[in-house]
Design a protein around this motif. Sequence first.
Motif, mmCIF file in Angstrom:
data_model
loop_
_atom_site.group_PDB
_atom_site.id
_atom_site.type_symbol
_atom_site.label_atom_id
_atom_site.label_comp_id
_atom_site.label_asym_id
_atom_site.label_seq_id
_atom_site.Cartn_x
_atom_site.Cartn_y
_atom_site.Cartn_z
ATOM 1 N N LEU A 178 0.831 -1.206 0.000
ATOM 2 C CA LEU A 178 0.000 0.000 0.000
ATOM 3 C C LEU A 178 0.862 1.252 0.000
ATOM 4 C CD1 LEU A 178 -2.681 -1.063 2.648
ATOM 5 C CD2 LEU A 178 -2.873 -1.150 0.158
ATOM 6 N N VAL A 179 1.920 1.240 0.792
ATOM 7 C CA VAL A 179 2.818 2.393 0.871
ATOM 8 C C VAL A 179 3.598 2.557 -0.436
ATOM 9 C CG1 VAL A 179 4.757 3.413 2.110
ATOM 10 C CG2 VAL A 179 2.996 2.210 3.359
ATOM 11 N N GLN A 180 3.989 1.449 -1.048
ATOM 12 C CA GLN A 180 4.734 1.527 -2.302
ATOM 13 C C GLN A 180 3.926 2.217 -3.391
ATOM 14 O OE1 GLN A 180 5.759 -2.661 -2.536
ATOM 15 N NE2 GLN A 180 7.902 -2.195 -2.078
ATOM 16 N N ALA A 181 2.616 2.201 -3.284
ATOM 17 C CA ALA A 181 1.753 2.847 -4.272
ATOM 18 C C ALA A 181 1.588 4.342 -4.022
ATOM 19 C CB ALA A 181 0.390 2.164 -4.286
ATOM 20 N N GLU A 182 2.120 4.845 -2.928
ATOM 21 C CA GLU A 182 1.986 6.263 -2.590
ATOM 22 C C GLU A 182 3.167 7.060 -3.142
ATOM 23 O OE1 GLU A 182 -0.308 5.606 1.680
ATOM 24 O OE2 GLU A 182 1.729 6.402 1.671
ATOM 25 N N ALA A 183 2.915 7.838 -4.160
ATOM 26 C CA ALA A 183 3.988 8.610 -4.802
ATOM 27 C C ALA A 183 4.620 9.630 -3.856
ATOM 28 C CB ALA A 183 3.447 9.318 -6.041
ATOM 29 N N GLY A 184 3.865 10.162 -2.923
ATOM 30 C CA GLY A 184 4.383 11.203 -2.038
ATOM 31 C C GLY A 184 5.122 10.706 -0.816
ATOM 32 N N THR A 185 5.113 9.387 -0.588
ATOM 33 C CA THR A 185 5.847 8.820 0.545
ATOM 34 C C THR A 185 7.237 8.450 0.055
ATOM 35 O OG1 THR A 185 3.806 7.972 1.517
ATOM 36 C CG2 THR A 185 5.872 7.022 2.307
ATOM 37 N N VAL A 186 8.247 9.172 0.534
ATOM 38 C CA VAL A 186 9.632 8.972 0.077
ATOM 39 C C VAL A 186 10.226 7.717 0.687
ATOM 40 C CG1 VAL A 186 11.951 9.975 0.030
ATOM 41 C CG2 VAL A 186 9.942 11.440 -0.309
ATOM 42 N N SER A 187 10.098 7.571 2.001
ATOM 43 C CA SER A 187 10.598 6.365 2.674
ATOM 44 C C SER A 187 9.610 5.981 3.760
ATOM 45 C CB SER A 187 11.995 6.592 3.261
ATOM 46 O OG SER A 187 11.962 7.574 4.281
ATOM 47 N N TRP A 188 9.582 4.691 4.061
ATOM 48 C CA TRP A 188 8.647 4.161 5.047
ATOM 49 C C TRP A 188 9.317 3.007 5.762
ATOM 50 C CZ3 TRP A 188 5.957 -0.526 5.783
ATOM 51 C CH2 TRP A 188 4.836 -0.468 6.607
ATOM 52 N N TYR A 189 9.305 3.053 7.072
ATOM 53 C CA TYR A 189 9.913 2.007 7.888
ATOM 54 C C TYR A 189 8.902 1.518 8.912
ATOM 55 C CZ TYR A 189 14.207 4.088 6.106
ATOM 56 O OH TYR A 189 15.193 4.580 5.290
ATOM 57 N N ALA A 190 8.749 0.214 9.013
ATOM 58 C CA ALA A 190 7.997 -0.407 10.095
ATOM 59 C C ALA A 190 9.038 -1.113 10.948
ATOM 60 C CB ALA A 190 6.982 -1.393 9.541
ATOM 61 N N ILE A 191 9.099 -0.769 12.228
ATOM 62 C CA ILE A 191 10.164 -1.282 13.082
ATOM 63 C C ILE A 191 9.593 -1.925 14.341
ATOM 64 C CG2 ILE A 191 11.862 0.382 12.230
ATOM 65 C CD1 ILE A 191 11.412 2.027 14.756
ATOM 66 N N GLN A 192 10.381 -2.814 14.933
ATOM 67 C CA GLN A 192 10.050 -3.396 16.226
ATOM 68 C C GLN A 192 11.105 -2.925 17.202
ATOM 69 O OE1 GLN A 192 9.251 -7.589 16.255
ATOM 70 N NE2 GLN A 192 8.624 -7.561 18.399
ATOM 71 N N GLU A 193 10.662 -2.216 18.233
ATOM 72 C CA GLU A 193 11.569 -1.632 19.216
ATOM 73 C C GLU A 193 11.772 -2.520 20.442
ATOM 74 O OE1 GLU A 193 10.977 3.077 18.683
ATOM 75 O OE2 GLU A 193 9.233 2.064 19.528
ATOM 76 N N GLY A 194 10.869 -3.445 20.661
ATOM 77 C CA GLY A 194 10.935 -4.344 21.810
ATOM 78 C C GLY A 194 9.919 -5.452 21.612
ATOM 79 N N PRO A 195 9.742 -6.335 22.592
ATOM 80 C CA PRO A 195 8.840 -7.477 22.417
ATOM 81 C C PRO A 195 7.425 -7.096 21.972
ATOM 82 C CG PRO A 195 10.118 -7.742 24.421
ATOM 83 C CD PRO A 195 10.405 -6.351 23.900
ATOM 84 N N THR A 244 8.896 9.359 5.631
ATOM 85 C CA THR A 244 9.355 10.694 5.261
ATOM 86 C C THR A 244 8.667 11.176 3.987
ATOM 87 O OG1 THR A 244 11.238 9.934 3.919
ATOM 88 C CG2 THR A 244 11.624 10.243 6.291
ATOM 89 N N PHE A 245 8.617 12.505 3.869
ATOM 90 C CA PHE A 245 7.906 13.155 2.771
ATOM 91 C C PHE A 245 8.652 14.420 2.367
ATOM 92 C CE2 PHE A 245 5.270 11.178 5.925
ATOM 93 C CZ PHE A 245 4.527 10.277 5.184
ATOM 94 N N ASN A 246 8.553 14.780 1.092
ATOM 95 C CA ASN A 246 9.184 16.010 0.607
ATOM 96 C C ASN A 246 8.353 17.240 0.911
ATOM 97 O OD1 ASN A 246 11.445 14.711 -0.399
ATOM 98 N ND2 ASN A 246 10.541 14.426 -2.422
ATOM 99 N N ASP A 247 7.047 17.065 1.075
ATOM 100 C CA ASP A 247 6.173 18.221 1.293
ATOM 101 C C ASP A 247 4.938 17.809 2.076
ATOM 102 O OD1 ASP A 247 4.463 16.965 -0.608
ATOM 103 O OD2 ASP A 247 5.448 18.056 -2.235
ATOM 104 N N GLU A 248 4.188 18.816 2.489
ATOM 105 C CA GLU A 248 2.982 18.571 3.292
ATOM 106 C C GLU A 248 1.917 17.825 2.495
ATOM 107 O OE1 GLU A 248 0.888 17.976 6.413
ATOM 108 O OE2 GLU A 248 2.750 19.098 6.647
ATOM 109 N N ALA A 249 1.871 18.040 1.192
ATOM 110 C CA ALA A 249 0.884 17.339 0.365
ATOM 111 C C ALA A 249 1.111 15.824 0.418
ATOM 112 C CB ALA A 249 0.940 17.844 -1.079
ATOM 113 N N GLY A 250 2.362 15.391 0.349
ATOM 114 C CA GLY A 250 2.683 13.970 0.437
ATOM 115 C C GLY A 250 2.325 13.395 1.797
ATOM 116 N N ARG A 251 2.631 14.150 2.841
ATOM 117 C CA ARG A 251 2.320 13.690 4.190
ATOM 118 C C ARG A 251 0.809 13.615 4.393
ATOM 119 N NH1 ARG A 251 5.265 16.256 9.407
ATOM 120 N NH2 ARG A 251 4.099 18.128 8.878
#
Length: 103
Positions: free
Chosen positions: A30-47, A55-62
């Motif tokens: 779904l995120v890969q289809a968003e032209a305005g989303t420059v980078s996207w990370y899903a992370i696990q910080e703990g159990p 990240t985004f280049n502008d407010e329109a993308g965000r």
Amino acid sequence: MSKLALYVPLEAKPGKEMEVAEFLRSALPLVQAEAGTVSWYAIQEGPSSFAIFDTFNDEAGRAAHLNGKVAAALMARAADLFAKSPAIHKIDILTDKLPKSGG
């Protein structure tokens, strides 16, 4: 350079950790289809602690991302998966270091 970002910490309900991880993995197309989303990370910080950082280049993308399919799916599953409602932090990027493109 991307100037804007989102940081969304997520705390899985007890016993829902694997479901949260799979939910986040399943959001990538779904995120890969968003032209305005420059980078996207899903992370696990703990159990049971996860987060999304994008990240985004502008407010329109965000804004497009916040009104897109991933955000809708996140909110639709929030009561089932998360210990508390996701808090979406809008942040500004001061500087970055990225790999150089090209060869």
